[in-house]
Enzyme design. Structure first.
Site, PDB file in Angstrom:
ATOM      1  N   TYR A  42       0.841  -1.200   0.000  1.00  0.00           N
ATOM      2  CA  TYR A  42       0.000   0.000   0.000  1.00  0.00           C
ATOM      3  C   TYR A  42       0.880   1.255   0.000  1.00  0.00           C
ATOM      4  O   TYR A  42       0.427   2.321  -0.394  1.00  0.00           O
ATOM      5  CB  TYR A  42      -0.872   0.052   1.266  1.00  0.00           C
ATOM      6  CG  TYR A  42      -2.128  -0.791   1.283  1.00  0.00           C
ATOM      7  CD1 TYR A  42      -2.329  -1.861   0.415  1.00  0.00           C
ATOM      8  CD2 TYR A  42      -3.144  -0.509   2.201  1.00  0.00           C
ATOM      9  CE1 TYR A  42      -3.493  -2.627   0.476  1.00  0.00           C
ATOM     10  CE2 TYR A  42      -4.307  -1.260   2.254  1.00  0.00           C
ATOM     11  CZ  TYR A  42      -4.476  -2.317   1.407  1.00  0.00           C
ATOM     12  OH  TYR A  42      -5.624  -3.062   1.461  1.00  0.00           O
ATOM     13  N   CYS A  73      -1.358  -1.305  10.611  1.00  0.00           N
ATOM     14  CA  CYS A  73      -0.621  -0.776   9.462  1.00  0.00           C
ATOM     15  C   CYS A  73      -0.478   0.737   9.627  1.00  0.00           C
ATOM     16  O   CYS A  73      -1.487   1.447   9.733  1.00  0.00           O
ATOM     17  CB  CYS A  73      -1.394  -1.100   8.193  1.00  0.00           C
ATOM     18  SG  CYS A  73      -0.659  -0.405   6.702  1.00  0.00           S
ATOM     19  N   ASN A  74       0.745   1.200   9.649  1.00  0.00           N
ATOM     20  CA  ASN A  74       1.012   2.642   9.779  1.00  0.00           C
ATOM     21  C   ASN A  74       0.472   3.411   8.572  1.00  0.00           C
ATOM     22  O   ASN A  74      -0.038   4.515   8.695  1.00  0.00           O
ATOM     23  CB  ASN A  74       2.519   2.887   9.880  1.00  0.00           C
ATOM     24  CG  ASN A  74       3.129   2.280  11.119  1.00  0.00           C
ATOM     25  OD1 ASN A  74       3.329   2.953  12.115  1.00  0.00           O
ATOM     26  ND2 ASN A  74       3.421   0.984  11.096  1.00  0.00           N
ATOM     27  N   THR A  75       0.628   2.812   7.399  1.00  0.00           N
ATOM     28  CA  THR A  75       0.229   3.471   6.155  1.00  0.00           C
ATOM     29  C   THR A  75      -1.284   3.700   6.127  1.00  0.00           C
ATOM     30  O   THR A  75      -1.756   4.786   5.779  1.00  0.00           O
ATOM     31  CB  THR A  75       0.659   2.580   4.965  1.00  0.00           C
ATOM     32  OG1 THR A  75       2.055   2.318   5.093  1.00  0.00           O
ATOM     33  CG2 THR A  75       0.391   3.238   3.644  1.00  0.00           C
ATOM     34  N   CYS A 184       6.762   0.674  10.176  1.00  0.00           N
ATOM     35  CA  CYS A 184       5.933  -0.108   9.255  1.00  0.00           C
ATOM     36  C   CYS A 184       5.842  -1.480   9.893  1.00  0.00           C
ATOM     37  O   CYS A 184       6.865  -2.026  10.348  1.00  0.00           O
ATOM     38  CB  CYS A 184       6.594  -0.201   7.879  1.00  0.00           C
ATOM     39  SG  CYS A 184       5.870  -1.460   6.807  1.00  0.00           S
ATOM     40  N   THR A 185       4.645  -2.068   9.938  1.00  0.00           N
ATOM     41  CA  THR A 185       4.478  -3.313  10.710  1.00  0.00           C
ATOM     42  C   THR A 185       5.151  -4.524  10.051  1.00  0.00           C
ATOM     43  O   THR A 185       5.295  -5.562  10.683  1.00  0.00           O
ATOM     44  CB  THR A 185       2.987  -3.596  10.947  1.00  0.00           C
ATOM     45  OG1 THR A 185       2.304  -3.601   9.678  1.00  0.00           O
ATOM     46  CG2 THR A 185       2.378  -2.534  11.845  1.00  0.00           C
ATOM     47  N   HIS A 186       5.567  -4.390   8.806  1.00  0.00           N
ATOM     48  CA  HIS A 186       6.338  -5.476   8.196  1.00  0.00           C
ATOM     49  C   HIS A 186       7.762  -5.536   8.773  1.00  0.00           C
ATOM     50  O   HIS A 186       8.382  -6.598   8.824  1.00  0.00           O
ATOM     51  CB  HIS A 186       6.447  -5.274   6.682  1.00  0.00           C
ATOM     52  CG  HIS A 186       5.220  -5.666   5.921  1.00  0.00           C
ATOM     53  ND1 HIS A 186       4.069  -4.927   5.935  1.00  0.00           N
ATOM     54  CD2 HIS A 186       4.970  -6.734   5.118  1.00  0.00           C
ATOM     55  CE1 HIS A 186       3.156  -5.508   5.160  1.00  0.00           C
ATOM     56  NE2 HIS A 186       3.686  -6.608   4.650  1.00  0.00           N
TER      57      HIS A 186
HETATM   58  N1  DGL Z   1       2.580  -2.746   6.921  1.00  0.00           N
HETATM   59  C1  DGL Z   1       2.316  -1.475   6.413  1.00  0.00           C
HETATM   60  C2  DGL Z   1       2.670  -0.348   7.392  1.00  0.00           C
HETATM   61  O1  DGL Z   1       2.705  -0.544   8.576  1.00  0.00           O
HETATM   62  C3  DGL Z   1       2.677  -1.086   5.026  1.00  0.00           C
HETATM   63  C4  DGL Z   1       3.233  -2.010   4.038  1.00  0.00           C
HETATM   64  C5  DGL Z   1       2.830  -1.666   2.629  1.00  0.00           C
HETATM   65  O2  DGL Z   1       3.496  -0.845   1.977  1.00  0.00           O
HETATM   66  O3  DGL Z   1       1.803  -2.191   2.208  1.00  0.00           O
HETATM   67  O4  DGL Z   1       2.856   0.774   6.976  1.00  0.00           O
END
Ligand code: DGL
Length: 262
Positions: A42, A73-75, A184-186
């Site tokens: 995203y 998700c931060n985004t 970012c949670t990843h």
């Molecule tokens: N996991 C998501 C976050 O915390 C974003 C990863 C993505 O770019 O989709 O921002």
């Protein structure tokens, strides 16, 4: 209502880093996790796109009768939480943001580093928070280029991944940061590599435990905690490949879940 599940979602598998903290703190809660891996990442998308994609998932979780929704998700939090809160007033939303405040409070060098997606770093939410808590310190920001993909594809421990992460981290270390925020949670799934590179020289901050704490607090406030003594059931849905999600869970958690293809 108390026995209804907690809904948790992310653009993909990253939010499982938040899910792990939620079930650690609230082991008898049922959860439904939604990974939109088919539409991941995203981070490079427009706000409008992120709102539309996340709204579809929220409707899905509401249809499953979730009593609270954690945006892992931060985004999505930056792009859509206000919109989702005003559109779906029947449920509480918990969001996640890069932890600028603790990093700014802890720094001794006056320099902190934030890794996050492009969309998060450009967001109004991030820039307002930065202004509020870190006006007098140096805030170095960087997109973890390719990091989300490594996690989504279960390609974490390869030489290529390590080289790429090392290049990114070195740029931060050159700026004398003593705090690195995984915004970012990843990214927490890359923590062993990040730690090996930084070798204890910096404090690494993952906001996920704080999000689990906030989830518990809000459930308590609304008297929505599950009072049952037995362990919760965990359902996972993915818009991507079911086998990748199954492998990911097997590698990163000891828990058993029921996996569904959306
Ligand atoms: N996991 C998501 C976050 O915390 C974003 C990863 C993505 O770019 O989709 O921002």
């Amino acid at each position: 209502m108390n026995t209804k599940p907690i809904g948790i979602f992310d653009s993909g598998l990253g939010g499982i880093s938040v899910w792990k903290e939620v079930i650690k703190l609230l082991p008898n809660e049922h959860t439904i996790y939604y990974a939109d891996s088919d539409n991941c990442p995203y981070g490079p998308r427009s706000i409008e796109d992120i709102r539309q994609l996340s709204e579809r998932i929220v409707q899905f979780l509401l249809h499953k009768k979730c009593k609270i929704i954690v945006i892992a998700c931060n985004t999505i939090t930056a792009a859509a939480i206000d919109y989702l809160r005003t559109t779906y007033r029947e449920v509480s939303f918990i969001g996640i943001e890069p932890a600028i405040k603790p990093a700014a409070e802890n720094t001794k060098t006056g320099s902190i580093g934030i890794f996050a997606t492009k969309s998060t770093l450009e967001s109004e939410l991030f820039n307002t928070t930065k202004k509020k808590y870190a006006e007098n310190i140096q805030v170095a920001t960087q997109v973890g280029e390719g990091w989300v993909k490594m996690v989504e594809e279960n390609r974490i421990n390869t030489t290529a991944s390590r080289v790429l992460i090392e290049e990114n981290i070195q740029l931060m270390l050159d700026l004398n940061v003593d705090q690195i925020v995984l915004g970012c949670t990843h990214y927490p799934f890359l923590l062993p590599i990040v730690e090996a590179i930084t070798g204890g020289k910096v404090n690494i901050i993952n906001p996920a435990p704080a999000v689990a704490g906030r989830t518990k607090e809000v459930l308590q406030q609304h008297e929505l905690l599950n009072k049952n003594d037995f362990k919760g059931k965990y359902h996972f849905y993915t818009s991507g490949d079911k086998r990748i999600l199954a492998d990911f869970l097997a590698i990163h958690t000891q828990e058993k879940g029921i996996i569904h293809q959306d």
